[in-house]
Motif scaffolding. Structure first.
Motif: not given
Length: 184
Positions: A84-97, A118-119, A121-126, A135-139
């Motif tokens: 359903x159209x329902x979004x929970x937003x969470x905050x994190x102190x860093x990328x790895x968390x 770029x690093x 993004x690469x880490x995200x994919x891995x 990564x960075x897809x607007x639609x």
């Protein structure tokens, strides 16, 4: 995000400029209502949260796109796939968390990131545990695959085989192998 959500047009799916159409059925409407009740109790709704019932929305299960903040990271609304159209937003102190918390999910259909690093993004994919990643897809930044270009595959409870529709192994899921030997 709240400002952008508030201007989304809701209405009948066949209307050209509609972005949010009704939820699929009464069960989804009830799921939305239950989620908003829980969100009001355990977090804070910063946008939406209502069922729409005026004359324009009388023929369908229309709900406002809803954004919630302030829920614990292990909360049921954060972990569930509500559809359903329902979004929970969470905050994190860093990328790895953030990656670690995302990977704790039982689901792994899609995941997306917006970053100029770029690093990162690469880490995200891995590191991310999902079948379709962006990564960075607007639609459709975190949902759907481009037909004919990407297989649509989920990991964990979002898929069984790890082989998705449109991929090289998809057709093989519907076939059986057989060896035939004929001696004449």
């Amino acid at each position: 995000m709240v400002a952008k959500t508030k201007v989304l047009k809701m209405g009948k799916p066949w209307e050209k400029d509609v972005f949010v159409s009704p939820v699929i059925n009464e069960a989804s409407l009830k799921k939305f209502q239950k989620a908003t009740e829980i969100a009001k109790k355990d977090g804070k709704i910063v946008c939406g949260g209502s069922v729409l019932s005026d004359s324009h929305f009388k023929d369908g299960n229309f709900v406002e796109p809803t954004i919630v903040v302030g829920l614990p990271k292990d909360h049921e609304l954060v972990k569930e796939e509500l559809f359903v159209p329902f979004l929970c937003i969470e905050e994190f102190d860093n990328f790895d968390d953030a990656i670690s918390e995302a990977n704790k999910s039982n689901y792994g259909l899609t995941a997306g990131i917006f970053s100029q690093d770029k690093n990162e993004i690469e880490s995200f994919f891995n590191k991310i545990e999902a079948g379709v990643t962006y990564a960075n897809r607007a639609a459709s930044a975190t949902t759907g695959a481009m037909v004919g270009a990407q297989p649509f595959v989920g990991w964990k409870y979002s898929g069984i085989s790890g082989k998705g529709a449109g991929g090289a192994y998809y057709l093989l899921q519907f076939m059986r192998e057989q060896t035939q030997t004929r001696c004449e």
